[in-house]
Design a protein around this motif. Structure first.
Motif, PDB file in Angstrom:
ATOM      1  N   LEU A   1       0.825  -1.209   0.000  1.00 20.28           N
ATOM      2  CA  LEU A   1       0.000   0.000   0.000  1.00 20.28           C
ATOM      3  C   LEU A   1       0.856   1.254   0.000  1.00 20.28           C
ATOM      4  CD1 LEU A   1      -2.696  -1.156   2.545  1.00 20.28           C
ATOM      5  CD2 LEU A   1      -3.077  -0.638   0.123  1.00 20.28           C
TER       6      LEU A   1
ATOM      7  N   GLU B   1       2.477   1.784  -3.481  1.00 20.80           N
ATOM      8  CA  GLU B   1       1.556   2.325  -4.482  1.00 20.80           C
ATOM      9  C   GLU B   1       1.234   3.787  -4.208  1.00 20.80           C
ATOM     10  OE1 GLU B   1       1.882  -0.713  -6.803  1.00 20.80           O
ATOM     11  OE2 GLU B   1       0.535   0.932  -7.290  1.00 20.80           O
TER      12      GLU B   1
ATOM     13  N   ARG C   1       0.139  -5.822  -7.267  1.00 23.45           N
ATOM     14  CA  ARG C   1      -0.773  -5.932  -8.401  1.00 23.45           C
ATOM     15  C   ARG C   1      -2.224  -5.785  -7.949  1.00 23.45           C
ATOM     16  NH1 ARG C   1       3.068  -9.746  -9.805  1.00 23.45           N
ATOM     17  NH2 ARG C   1       1.823 -11.470  -9.009  1.00 23.45           N
ATOM     18  N   VAL C   2      -2.543  -6.368  -6.800  1.00 25.61           N
ATOM     19  CA  VAL C   2      -3.901  -6.242  -6.259  1.00 25.61           C
ATOM     20  C   VAL C   2      -4.206  -4.789  -5.921  1.00 25.61           C
ATOM     21  CG1 VAL C   2      -5.395  -6.852  -4.315  1.00 25.61           C
ATOM     22  CG2 VAL C   2      -4.002  -8.615  -5.411  1.00 25.61           C
ATOM     23  N   VAL C   3      -3.265  -4.113  -5.280  1.00 30.27           N
ATOM     24  CA  VAL C   3      -3.456  -2.708  -4.915  1.00 30.27           C
ATOM     25  C   VAL C   3      -3.677  -1.866  -6.170  1.00 30.27           C
ATOM     26  CG1 VAL C   3      -2.306  -0.666  -3.946  1.00 30.27           C
ATOM     27  CG2 VAL C   3      -2.238  -2.850  -2.719  1.00 30.27           C
ATOM     28  N   ARG C   4      -2.851  -2.078  -7.193  1.00 27.01           N
ATOM     29  CA  ARG C   4      -3.008  -1.312  -8.441  1.00 27.01           C
ATOM     30  C   ARG C   4      -4.374  -1.561  -9.068  1.00 27.01           C
ATOM     31  NH1 ARG C   4       2.322  -2.564  -9.401  1.00 27.01           N
ATOM     32  NH2 ARG C   4       1.730  -4.340 -10.674  1.00 27.01           N
ATOM     33  N   ALA C   5      -4.781  -2.821  -9.108  1.00 24.52           N
ATOM     34  CA  ALA C   5      -6.072  -3.160  -9.707  1.00 24.52           C
ATOM     35  C   ALA C   5      -7.216  -2.542  -8.912  1.00 24.52           C
ATOM     36  CB  ALA C   5      -6.241  -4.675  -9.789  1.00 24.52           C
ATOM     37  N   ALA C   6      -7.141  -2.611  -7.596  1.00 23.37           N
ATOM     38  CA  ALA C   6      -8.215  -2.058  -6.763  1.00 23.37           C
ATOM     39  C   ALA C   6      -8.306  -0.542  -6.917  1.00 23.37           C
ATOM     40  CB  ALA C   6      -7.992  -2.430  -5.297  1.00 23.37           C
ATOM     41  N   ARG C   7      -7.172   0.094  -7.019  1.00 17.25           N
ATOM     42  CA  ARG C   7      -7.183   1.559  -7.149  1.00 17.25           C
ATOM     43  C   ARG C   7      -7.591   2.017  -8.549  1.00 17.25           C
ATOM     44  NH1 ARG C   7      -1.998   2.873  -3.340  1.00 17.25           N
ATOM     45  NH2 ARG C   7      -3.174   2.761  -1.399  1.00 17.25           N
TER      46      ARG C   7
ATOM     47  N   VAL D   1     -10.169   0.753 -10.178  1.00 15.18           N
ATOM     48  CA  VAL D   1     -11.603   0.509 -10.370  1.00 15.18           C
ATOM     49  C   VAL D   1     -12.337   1.833 -10.455  1.00 15.18           C
ATOM     50  CG1 VAL D   1     -13.676  -0.446  -9.281  1.00 15.18           C
ATOM     51  CG2 VAL D   1     -11.553  -1.727  -9.230  1.00 15.18           C
ATOM     52  N   SER D   2     -13.242   1.912 -11.409  1.00 16.69           N
ATOM     53  CA  SER D   2     -14.075   3.108 -11.557  1.00 16.69           C
ATOM     54  C   SER D   2     -15.542   2.689 -11.478  1.00 16.69           C
ATOM     55  CB  SER D   2     -13.787   3.777 -12.903  1.00 16.69           C
ATOM     56  OG  SER D   2     -14.368   3.037 -13.946  1.00 16.69           O
TER      57      SER D   2
ATOM     58  N   ASP E   1     -16.829   0.119 -13.825  1.00 15.18           N
ATOM     59  CA  ASP E   1     -16.439  -1.283 -13.635  1.00 15.18           C
ATOM     60  C   ASP E   1     -17.447  -2.085 -12.817  1.00 15.18           C
ATOM     61  OD1 ASP E   1     -14.010  -0.984 -15.021  1.00 15.18           O
ATOM     62  OD2 ASP E   1     -13.069  -0.136 -13.235  1.00 15.18           O
TER      63      ASP E   1
END
Length: 78
Positions: A14, A17, A44-50, A52-53, A56
């Protein structure tokens, strides 16, 4: 060599990122492929979660879908 607690790896992911820098000062992360791989996975999970719009978020299915599911499961209507 003691592995960091999973929560510590999550905090690093966290922080990385958020700040754009990875805390690689610890000798453990520099030497442990397993922990680095886990940290990379968390990043990768943090990037993907951040990323999200609102676009999505899936739209709810039409009411008829729930009616078919209820009928197949022999559920009483609400």
């Amino acid at each position: 060599m003691k592995h960091p607690h999973p929560a510590d790896l999550a905090d690093l992911a966290l922080a990385d990122e958020a700040s754009g820098t990875l805390d690689t000062r610890t000798a453990h992360l520099a030497a442990c492929d397993r922990c680095r791989a886990e940290l990379d996975s968390l990043r990768r999970v943090v990037r993907a979660a951040r990323a999200v719009s609102p676009d999505d978020v899936p739209a709810p299915p039409p009411e008829r879908v729930w009616q078919v599911i209820s009928a197949e499961l022999d559920l009483a209507p609400p």
